[in-house]
Design a protein around this motif. Structure first.
Motif, short mmCIF file in Angstrom:
data_model
loop_
_atom_site.label_atom_id
_atom_site.label_comp_id
_atom_site.label_asym_id
_atom_site.label_seq_id
_atom_site.Cartn_x
_atom_site.Cartn_y
_atom_site.Cartn_z
N ALA A 338 0.82 -1.21 0.00
CA ALA A 338 0.00 0.00 0.00
C ALA A 338 0.85 1.26 0.00
O ALA A 338 0.44 2.31 -0.52
N ASP A 339 2.04 1.17 0.58
CA ASP A 339 2.94 2.33 0.63
C ASP A 339 3.83 2.42 -0.59
O ASP A 339 4.74 3.26 -0.64
N GLY A 340 3.61 1.56 -1.58
CA GLY A 340 4.42 1.58 -2.78
C GLY A 340 5.66 0.72 -2.71
O GLY A 340 6.38 0.58 -3.70
N GLY A 341 5.92 0.11 -1.53
CA GLY A 341 7.06 -0.77 -1.41
C GLY A 341 6.77 -2.16 -1.95
O GLY A 341 5.61 -2.53 -2.18
N LEU A 342 7.82 -2.92 -2.18
CA LEU A 342 7.67 -4.27 -2.73
C LEU A 342 7.70 -5.30 -1.62
O LEU A 342 8.54 -5.23 -0.71
N ILE A 343 6.78 -6.25 -1.68
CA ILE A 343 6.70 -7.33 -0.69
C ILE A 343 7.16 -8.61 -1.38
O ILE A 343 6.49 -9.14 -2.27
N PHE A 344 8.33 -9.11 -0.98
CA PHE A 344 8.91 -10.29 -1.61
C PHE A 344 8.44 -11.58 -0.91
O PHE A 344 8.29 -11.59 0.32
N PRO A 345 8.22 -12.65 -1.67
CA PRO A 345 7.90 -13.93 -1.02
C PRO A 345 9.11 -14.44 -0.24
O PRO A 345 10.24 -14.07 -0.53
N ASN A 346 8.85 -15.28 0.75
CA ASN A 346 9.93 -15.76 1.62
C ASN A 346 11.01 -16.51 0.85
O ASN A 346 12.17 -16.47 1.22
#
Length: 456
Positions: A338-346
């Protein structure tokens, strides 16, 4: 036993893939015993089995198959006592026989009463040919509702002379039973390979010479002589070219054992330098590809900052196309926060490593893939021809094709490129479960060839 020196059979049946086991041998036995006057033979299955050294049930199964595919016509005969007797058989060409002809032939036929009475009364066990017939009332299995169609135009030439003395026939019979490595059902295919050769090197004049006669000469050779004839084929032709002499016909090459005149060292050198074509998606291509994958991946470099690189790529794509940038993230399994950051899988780092291994860890397999994408034929050492028999065609989109795709994904292997309109792609025989057997057989065959070459 017939004293005929040769047996004439339809040429088309030699390469018919519906033949199994002893079918071709049974057909030749019928041709050997065919009456030269009317083109039929009346032969006991028990007698045929004794000649061939097999069970009567084996002969019966082959006859049923030959009738079904249209190579043989059968007329069943029942004796006055109600028991089945020796039947009439004809290797099919085109002649329709009137009913009264059989009655006349019965009077003239040279078979003894013993031969006429001892036929298909046994069960399907390996009954000795000289065992007395069982009681009457057991009929032979039906031959089918209708006669087989003619195999082709022209009347059948009937043999009445003979090329092979009984002693040589006995020796040839022993050679036929020495195992699958010298399977007589494959002799026709091996002779055809001698005619065609490899790498645009057919036998000179083969198109105008008799393949059947060459096959007969090939059968007369011992297993070792057959191997030498095949191994030294190209060396013989090369020596003829070097000496500016015309090669003899293939049948003469086999009959006179010209391969024995070839220098063994020259033969080894010729084999070592010989090349064969490698067709995209074909059996040699598939075998070489499978071995490259089974060898395992080569070391690949994976940067430590793979996540930073992913962020940089996303931002670069985003500047030109938001849709492309989001598609890039989806392909990597990365979510946009939501903040524009990237969420990487584990498991992102491990997945990236596997991807890089799949893309660049198998250079030999990828070279074959590039060749297939461009639809270009490659070349390989002749020894890789051993892989042909170890691979099988798999229809594109079939259940087995998808099993191969799943196995590649699980193993981290690159899958075959898009085959386009090709209906089949070759893979090792037996599906993914047969890979171990394929690897053992392939490496054994290739090691044997290499040891032979080094020994020279």
């Amino acid at each position: 036993m017939s004293n005929a020196r040769f047996s004439i059979i339809p040429g088309w049946v030699v390469a018919d893939r519906r033949l199994k086991g002893r079918d071709l041998q049974v057909l030749c036995v019928l041709g050997q015993h065919t009456n030269r006057k009317h083109g039929w033979c009346r032969r006991s299955q028990v007698k045929m089995a004794a000649e061939m050294g097999c069970a009567r049930s084996t002969v019966q199964a082959s006859l049923d198959r030959l009738v079904k595919i249209g190579a043989v016509e059968r007329r069943e005969v029942v004796s006055d006592s109600g028991r089945d007797s020796a039947h009439w058989y004809r290797v099919i060409y085109d002649r329709v026989t009137p009913e009264e002809a059989f009655r006349e032939w019965d009077r003239d036929d040279e078979l003894t009463d013993e031969e006429l009475g001892a036929d298909v009364l046994e069960d399907d066990s390996d009954t000795p040919a000289d065992q007395p017939a069982p009681p009457a009332g057991i009929s032979a299995p039906p031959a089918g509702p209708e006669s087989a169609p003619p195999a082709g135009p022209g009347s059948a030439p009937i043999n009445d002379s003979s090329l092979t003395p009984p002693a040589e026939r006995t020796e040839r019979g022993r050679g036929r039973d020495d195992g699958e490595s010298d399977d007589p059902t494959k002799f026709a295919k091996r002779v055809k390979a001698l005619e065609l050769g490899t790498a645009n090197n057919p036998w000179p004049g083969a198109i105008a010479s008799s393949t059947a006669w060459a096959l007969l000469q090939f059968e007369k050779l011992t297993p070792e002589e057959r191997r030498l004839a095949e191994e030294r084929r190209d060396s013989y032709l090369a020596e003829c070219k070097a000496q500016k002499v015309k090669p003899v016909a293939l049948g003469v090459y086999l009959r006179d054992k010209k391969f024995l005149d070839v220098s063994p060292l020259a033969a080894k050198a010729q084999v070592a330098s010989a090349k064969i074509p490698v067709a995209p998606f074909g059996p040699v291509w598939a075998g070489m590809r499978a071995l490259a994958l089974l060898d395992g991946p080569e070391a690949v470099d994976v940067p430590l900052d793979v996540r930073d690189r992913a962020r940089q790529m996303f931002e670069a794509l985003r500047r030109s196309s938001e849709a492309r940038a989001l598609a890039y993230l989806q392909g990597k399994g990365i979510e946009l926060g939501a903040d524009g950051g990237l969420i990487f899988p584990n498991d992102f780092d491990q997945a990236e490593f596997r991807r890089r291994v799949c893309e660049s860890g198998y250079p030999r397999a990828n070279a074959l893939h590039l060749q297939a994408k461009d639809r270009e034929r490659g070349v390989a050492e002749a020894r890789f021809g051993a892989l042909v028999e170890l691979c099988e065609p798999v229809p594109v989109g079939s259940a087995l094709f998808e099993q191969w795709r799943e196995h590649h994904e699980e193993a981290g292997w690159p899958f075959v490129p898009d085959p386009g309109s090709m209906p089949v792609v070759y893979f090792p025989r037996g599906g993914p479960e047969g890979l171990h057997d394929f690897e053992m057989a392939a490496r054994a065959a290739l090691r044997q060839e290499r040891s032979d070459d080094h020994a020279a």
